[in-house]
Design a protein around this motif. Structure first.
Motif, PDB file in Angstrom:
ATOM      1  N   UNK A   1      90.467  -3.948  40.144  1.00  0.00           N
ATOM      2  CA  UNK A   1      89.528  -3.001  39.543  1.00  0.00           C
ATOM      3  C   UNK A   1      88.286  -3.705  38.979  1.00  0.00           C
ATOM      4  N   UNK A   2      87.118  -3.302  39.466  1.00  0.00           N
ATOM      5  CA  UNK A   2      85.855  -3.873  39.013  1.00  0.00           C
ATOM      6  C   UNK A   2      85.442  -5.151  39.697  1.00  0.00           C
ATOM      7  N   UNK A   3      86.317  -5.729  40.508  1.00  0.00           N
ATOM      8  CA  UNK A   3      85.990  -6.968  41.222  1.00  0.00           C
ATOM      9  C   UNK A   3      85.643  -6.623  42.668  1.00  0.00           C
ATOM     10  N   UNK A   4      84.339  -6.522  42.943  1.00  0.00           N
ATOM     11  CA  UNK A   4      83.849  -5.967  44.204  1.00  0.00           C
ATOM     12  C   UNK A   4      82.918  -6.962  44.884  1.00  0.00           C
ATOM     13  N   UNK A   5      83.065  -7.073  46.205  1.00  0.00           N
ATOM     14  CA  UNK A   5      82.237  -7.960  47.017  1.00  0.00           C
ATOM     15  C   UNK A   5      81.683  -7.187  48.204  1.00  0.00           C
ATOM     16  N   UNK A   6      80.394  -7.339  48.478  1.00  0.00           N
ATOM     17  CA  UNK A   6      79.824  -6.743  49.690  1.00  0.00           C
ATOM     18  C   UNK A   6      80.136  -7.670  50.863  1.00  0.00           C
ATOM     19  N   UNK A   7      80.777  -7.134  51.903  1.00  0.00           N
ATOM     20  CA  UNK A   7      81.116  -7.981  53.057  1.00  0.00           C
ATOM     21  C   UNK A   7      80.320  -7.609  54.303  1.00  0.00           C
ATOM     22  N   UNK A   8      79.754  -6.414  54.335  1.00  0.00           N
ATOM     23  CA  UNK A   8      78.893  -5.995  55.438  1.00  0.00           C
ATOM     24  C   UNK A   8      77.667  -5.305  54.860  1.00  0.00           C
ATOM     25  N   UNK A   9      76.496  -5.792  55.250  1.00  0.00           N
ATOM     26  CA  UNK A   9      75.250  -5.188  54.813  1.00  0.00           C
ATOM     27  C   UNK A   9      74.505  -4.619  56.006  1.00  0.00           C
ATOM     28  N   UNK A  10      73.498  -5.359  56.454  1.00  0.00           N
ATOM     29  CA  UNK A  10      72.661  -4.871  57.557  1.00  0.00           C
ATOM     30  C   UNK A  10      73.262  -5.137  58.935  1.00  0.00           C
ATOM     31  N   UNK A  11      74.508  -5.606  58.969  1.00  0.00           N
ATOM     32  CA  UNK A  11      75.189  -5.702  60.274  1.00  0.00           C
ATOM     33  C   UNK A  11      75.423  -4.311  60.861  1.00  0.00           C
ATOM     34  N   UNK A  12      75.390  -3.276  60.015  1.00  0.00           N
ATOM     35  CA  UNK A  12      75.466  -1.891  60.476  1.00  0.00           C
ATOM     36  C   UNK A  12      74.312  -1.117  59.854  1.00  0.00           C
ATOM     37  N   UNK A  13      74.045   0.035  60.426  1.00  0.00           N
ATOM     38  CA  UNK A  13      72.970   0.879  59.917  1.00  0.00           C
ATOM     39  C   UNK A  13      73.473   1.761  58.784  1.00  0.00           C
TER      40      UNK A  13
ATOM     41  N   UNK B   1      66.826  10.146  47.357  1.00  0.00           N
ATOM     42  CA  UNK B   1      65.861   9.787  46.327  1.00  0.00           C
ATOM     43  C   UNK B   1      66.470   9.013  45.160  1.00  0.00           C
ATOM     44  N   UNK B   2      67.791   9.120  44.949  1.00  0.00           N
ATOM     45  CA  UNK B   2      68.398   8.416  43.818  1.00  0.00           C
ATOM     46  C   UNK B   2      69.280   7.249  44.253  1.00  0.00           C
ATOM     47  N   UNK B   3      69.073   6.757  45.469  1.00  0.00           N
ATOM     48  CA  UNK B   3      69.831   5.590  45.934  1.00  0.00           C
ATOM     49  C   UNK B   3      69.414   4.346  45.148  1.00  0.00           C
ATOM     50  N   UNK B   4      70.418   3.601  44.683  1.00  0.00           N
ATOM     51  CA  UNK B   4      70.158   2.370  43.932  1.00  0.00           C
ATOM     52  C   UNK B   4      70.503   1.114  44.725  1.00  0.00           C
ATOM     53  N   UNK B   5      71.421   1.240  45.675  1.00  0.00           N
ATOM     54  CA  UNK B   5      71.971   0.047  46.318  1.00  0.00           C
ATOM     55  C   UNK B   5      70.928  -0.646  47.195  1.00  0.00           C
ATOM     56  N   UNK B   6      70.664  -1.913  46.868  1.00  0.00           N
ATOM     57  CA  UNK B   6      69.664  -2.715  47.561  1.00  0.00           C
ATOM     58  C   UNK B   6      70.214  -4.115  47.844  1.00  0.00           C
ATOM     59  N   UNK B   7      69.563  -4.778  48.829  1.00  0.00           N
ATOM     60  CA  UNK B   7      69.873  -6.183  49.052  1.00  0.00           C
ATOM     61  C   UNK B   7      68.924  -7.045  48.229  1.00  0.00           C
ATOM     62  N   UNK B   8      68.974  -8.355  48.455  1.00  0.00           N
ATOM     63  CA  UNK B   8      68.155  -9.275  47.658  1.00  0.00           C
ATOM     64  C   UNK B   8      66.667  -9.121  47.937  1.00  0.00           C
ATOM     65  N   UNK B   9      66.319  -8.402  49.013  1.00  0.00           N
ATOM     66  CA  UNK B   9      64.915  -8.184  49.345  1.00  0.00           C
ATOM     67  C   UNK B   9      64.440  -6.787  48.971  1.00  0.00           C
ATOM     68  N   UNK B  10      65.299  -6.045  48.302  1.00  0.00           N
ATOM     69  CA  UNK B  10      64.934  -4.704  47.876  1.00  0.00           C
ATOM     70  C   UNK B  10      65.132  -3.633  48.928  1.00  0.00           C
ATOM     71  N   UNK B  11      65.777  -3.969  50.049  1.00  0.00           N
ATOM     72  CA  UNK B  11      66.009  -3.007  51.115  1.00  0.00           C
ATOM     73  C   UNK B  11      67.300  -2.227  50.858  1.00  0.00           C
ATOM     74  N   UNK B  12      67.289  -0.932  51.186  1.00  0.00           N
ATOM     75  CA  UNK B  12      68.473  -0.115  51.019  1.00  0.00           C
ATOM     76  C   UNK B  12      69.618  -0.608  51.897  1.00  0.00           C
TER      77      UNK B  12
END
Length: 303
Positions: A142-154, A121-132
């Motif tokens: 430190x603080x420099x973070x990049x998402x490299x895998x999103x919906x390629x996995x469940x 219920x308190x998940x914040x992480x979303x993609x550009x379409x609002x999907x979890x």
């Protein structure tokens, strides 16, 4: 494994997750409340309490302990002087789900998984379409973070960068939804630390059993994957085909060996010992060990 080798029970010592060898004779592991260590004499003591629901533990090549803190939703590093450095706690202003496992490449870049098991219920992480998103991220500083895998996995769980930074292995383990993935994937890593599009390859599929959790690798490239159940978790996970233990798998996905562990749930493993030829296994709060033929590979052991 050496002929006749069987896993040895080292006791119910709160070994729920995250085993990590420090290269100096001590094994660290964690449960929901604390980080515990076991020294070379087999003595057990609490290292840190509370652990902030620590899960993945890993020593970097400098010998600093990095921790995935599920409760505080961040990845931290302990400095030699005792300071805690926050490596990542947000991505694009959103708090992480609950960082679970981490790995590191030869350039010192850290990769970690960010699933959510339990209340959502308190998940914040979303993609550009609002999907979890329950994906994988890379920390360059430190603080420099990049998402490299999103919906390629469940739902990303265990992660591992192979030798020479060639591949990123990701355990895709959505274990509380019937028919959801319980698979180990392999992605080709590019020199810039991103995955090569279209490179996803299925390594192993646990089908309707308990899927892969922690993943480690030896110097010959063999994968050691904690997975399976001894008793079914109906209706989500069966136990008829894939028993609880550590699955030894070739990079191409061939099952080479199996280390049975009679306690559920088998969550993770780590190489250690003076020659890195002991495999430690965490399962349901118990700690196990077994000798192996080939030394394990980690950035620390490769120094």
């Amino acid at each position: 494994m050496p002929a006749g080798a069987k896993p040895r029970n080292l006791g119910s010592v709160g070994a729920g997750e995250g085993p990590a060898w420090d290269g100096k004779g001590t094994l660290y592991f964690t449960d929901e409340h604390r980080i515990t260590l076991r020294d070379s004499a087999g003595q057990i003591r609490v290292f840190r309490e509370p652990s902030n629901d620590g899960s993945g533990l890993l020593f970097d090549p400098q010998g600093r302990l990095m921790i995935c803190e599920g409760a505080t939703r961040r990845v931290t590093r302990l400095e030699p002087d005792g300071r805690t450095i926050v490596l990542a706690d947000r991505y694009q202003g959103m708090r992480f789900n609950s960082p679970n496992d981490l790995t590191i490449d030869s350039k010192g870049r850290i990769y970690f998984s960010d699933p959510r098991y339990g209340p959502r219920d308190n998940m914040e992480m979303r993609d550009e379409h609002g999907q979890q998103v329950e994906g994988v991220y890379r920390i360059d500083a430190p603080g420099k973070v990049t998402r490299i895998i999103g919906h390629e996995v469940d739902r990303a769980n265990g992660v591992l960068v192979s030798q020479r930074d060639e591949y990123l292995y990701v355990a895709d383990n959505d274990n509380n939804n019937v028919g959801a993935p319980r698979k180990l994937w392999r992605f080709r890593l590019r020199p810039d630390g991103t995955i090569e599009p279209g490179s996803r390859k299925l390594v192993f599929d646990w089908q309707n059993g308990r899927g892969p959790d922690g993943v480690k690798i030896d110097r010959e490239g063999r994968l050691y994957v904690a997975a399976g159940l001894n008793k079914p978790n109906s209706p989500y996970e069966t136990a008829d085909k894939f028993k609880g233990g550590v699955y030894v798998i070739s990079p191409e996905g061939k099952l080479l060996d199996f280390i049975p562990v009679p306690v559920d749930e088998v969550t993770n493993c780590a190489f250690g010992g003076p020659d890195w030829k002991t495999l430690f296994i965490t399962a349901g709060g118990t700690l196990w060990s077994i000798p192996v033929n080939s030394p394990g590979w980690t950035p620390l052991s490769a120094r």
